[in-house]
Design a protein around this motif. Sequence first.
Motif, short mmCIF file in Angstrom:
data_model
loop_
_atom_site.label_atom_id
_atom_site.label_comp_id
_atom_site.label_asym_id
_atom_site.label_seq_id
_atom_site.Cartn_x
_atom_site.Cartn_y
_atom_site.Cartn_z
N ARG A 162 0.83 -1.21 0.00
CA ARG A 162 0.00 0.00 0.00
C ARG A 162 0.87 1.25 0.00
NH1 ARG A 162 -2.52 3.48 -1.16
NH2 ARG A 162 -4.55 4.25 -0.46
N LEU A 163 1.97 1.22 0.73
CA LEU A 163 2.90 2.35 0.73
C LEU A 163 3.51 2.54 -0.66
CD1 LEU A 163 4.69 4.55 1.91
CD2 LEU A 163 6.11 2.77 2.95
N ILE A 164 3.91 1.45 -1.29
CA ILE A 164 4.47 1.54 -2.64
C ILE A 164 3.44 2.11 -3.60
CG2 ILE A 164 5.28 0.16 -4.60
CD1 ILE A 164 6.69 -1.66 -2.58
N ASP A 165 2.18 1.72 -3.46
CA ASP A 165 1.13 2.28 -4.31
C ASP A 165 1.03 3.80 -4.16
OD1 ASP A 165 0.45 -0.18 -5.32
OD2 ASP A 165 -1.28 -0.47 -4.01
N ASP A 166 1.14 4.29 -2.92
CA ASP A 166 1.07 5.73 -2.70
C ASP A 166 2.27 6.44 -3.32
OD1 ASP A 166 -1.37 6.07 -1.46
OD2 ASP A 166 -0.58 5.92 0.57
N LEU A 167 3.45 5.85 -3.18
CA LEU A 167 4.64 6.47 -3.76
C LEU A 167 4.55 6.50 -5.28
CD1 LEU A 167 7.42 4.93 -1.48
CD2 LEU A 167 6.49 7.26 -1.39
N ARG A 168 4.11 5.42 -5.87
CA ARG A 168 3.94 5.41 -7.32
C ARG A 168 2.85 6.38 -7.76
NH1 ARG A 168 4.11 -1.18 -8.30
NH2 ARG A 168 6.39 -1.38 -8.32
N GLY A 169 1.81 6.53 -6.92
CA GLY A 169 0.70 7.41 -7.26
C GLY A 169 1.06 8.88 -7.29
N ILE A 170 2.18 9.24 -6.65
CA ILE A 170 2.65 10.63 -6.72
C ILE A 170 3.99 10.70 -7.48
CG2 ILE A 170 1.44 11.37 -4.65
CD1 ILE A 170 4.07 11.08 -3.10
N ALA A 171 4.29 9.66 -8.24
CA ALA A 171 5.50 9.60 -9.06
C ALA A 171 6.76 9.75 -8.21
CB ALA A 171 5.47 10.66 -10.16
N ALA A 172 6.75 9.13 -7.02
CA ALA A 172 7.89 9.25 -6.10
C ALA A 172 8.59 7.91 -5.89
CB ALA A 172 7.42 9.80 -4.77
N GLY A 173 8.43 7.00 -6.84
CA GLY A 173 9.17 5.75 -6.77
C GLY A 173 10.63 5.97 -7.11
N ASN A 174 11.36 4.89 -7.29
CA ASN A 174 12.79 4.96 -7.57
C ASN A 174 13.05 5.55 -8.95
OD1 ASN A 174 15.53 4.58 -7.89
ND2 ASN A 174 15.52 2.42 -7.33
N LEU A 175 13.63 6.76 -8.97
CA LEU A 175 13.95 7.45 -10.23
C LEU A 175 15.45 7.57 -10.44
CD1 LEU A 175 11.32 10.33 -9.94
CD2 LEU A 175 11.14 8.29 -11.37
N LEU A 176 16.22 6.82 -9.68
CA LEU A 176 17.67 6.90 -9.81
C LEU A 176 18.13 6.46 -11.19
CD1 LEU A 176 18.70 5.41 -6.35
CD2 LEU A 176 18.74 7.82 -7.03
N ALA A 177 19.14 7.12 -11.69
CA ALA A 177 19.67 6.75 -13.00
C ALA A 177 20.27 5.35 -12.98
CB ALA A 177 20.71 7.77 -13.44
N ALA A 178 20.80 4.94 -11.82
CA ALA A 178 21.44 3.63 -11.69
C ALA A 178 20.51 2.65 -10.98
CB ALA A 178 22.75 3.77 -10.93
N ARG A 179 19.31 2.46 -11.54
CA ARG A 179 18.36 1.51 -10.95
C ARG A 179 18.72 0.08 -11.32
NH1 ARG A 179 15.38 5.12 -13.60
NH2 ARG A 179 14.50 3.64 -15.09
N THR A 180 18.38 -0.84 -10.41
CA THR A 180 18.55 -2.26 -10.71
C THR A 180 17.21 -2.97 -10.52
OG1 THR A 180 19.22 -2.67 -8.42
CG2 THR A 180 20.97 -2.33 -10.03
N PRO A 181 16.92 -3.99 -11.31
CA PRO A 181 15.62 -4.68 -11.20
C PRO A 181 15.43 -5.33 -9.83
CG PRO A 181 16.76 -5.27 -13.24
CD PRO A 181 17.75 -4.55 -12.39
N ILE A 182 14.17 -5.49 -9.45
CA ILE A 182 13.82 -6.13 -8.19
C ILE A 182 13.24 -7.51 -8.50
CG2 ILE A 182 12.37 -6.00 -6.12
CD1 ILE A 182 12.27 -2.96 -6.54
N THR A 183 13.76 -8.51 -7.85
CA THR A 183 13.22 -9.85 -8.03
C THR A 183 12.01 -10.05 -7.12
OG1 THR A 183 14.58 -10.87 -6.31
CG2 THR A 183 15.54 -10.70 -8.54
#
Length: 277
Positions: free
Chosen positions: A196-217
Amino acid sequence: MTAPAIFDRAARRQRRDRAQAGYAEHDFLRAAMLDGILERLDAVRRAFGEVLDLGCFDGAFALPDARIARVDPGFRFALAAGGVQGDEDRLPFADASFDLVVSAGVLDQVDDLPGALTLIRRVLRPDGLFLGAFVGAGSLSTMRAAWRSAESAQPAARFHPQVDVRAAGDLLVRAGFALPVADVEPLPVRYGSMGRLIDDLRGIAAGNLLAARTPITRATLGAAARAFAAAADPDGRIAERFNVIYLTGWAPDASQPKPARRGSATASLAAALRPDG
């Protein structure tokens, strides 16, 4: 010198466009920031005619009798708010264009924050006011701990760098603001799950925006979710917190009060603290 590319600008624009349609379901964080900005603005006894809403999202910021220009890094937010698309560290305005600049919820996602603050100061007219708010150091400590637990063997960059309140004040000074003030207010929240927290962060475009992102398994995500859930209170809810940093600064003007000249005091601190004889 060019600022290092901390964030992925293209991904930021795409995430904001993706978030625009459902933003109203997740806007509590920026709504709290705007409340704090308006509270500080209420203490200022003057009118502002030309205003810039920098990082406007849905254009919720309003000020009676003011003309408000709106800018957002996302095309859809900018279009829906009647503004223009642009980045905070690449402002498309002439110097001394505005009496007031407000910015809520975006300055923690800017590659060149010192440069963005300098541009904000430059687009202000003399004695113009800047009021900003963003997520600062110490935020999302429960979620951060959960990810550290899940990836203890091979940590990955999952969270944006965070500015603390002291550094924020220093940045205002560095950008040339007069009468700079930086303060922090905690915003406690409680969640039933990390999802639910991740949904809120994505809902305000505040997820991981780092240039050096790595995939999550899936395995890592599951481990982090379990670690987050393990921090639940007896009622099953997990306490989390956003530390909101507020910035206040004025464009320099000769009419503003000046600090006293060093050595101009007429009484010493020692004398003031001496008990009466």
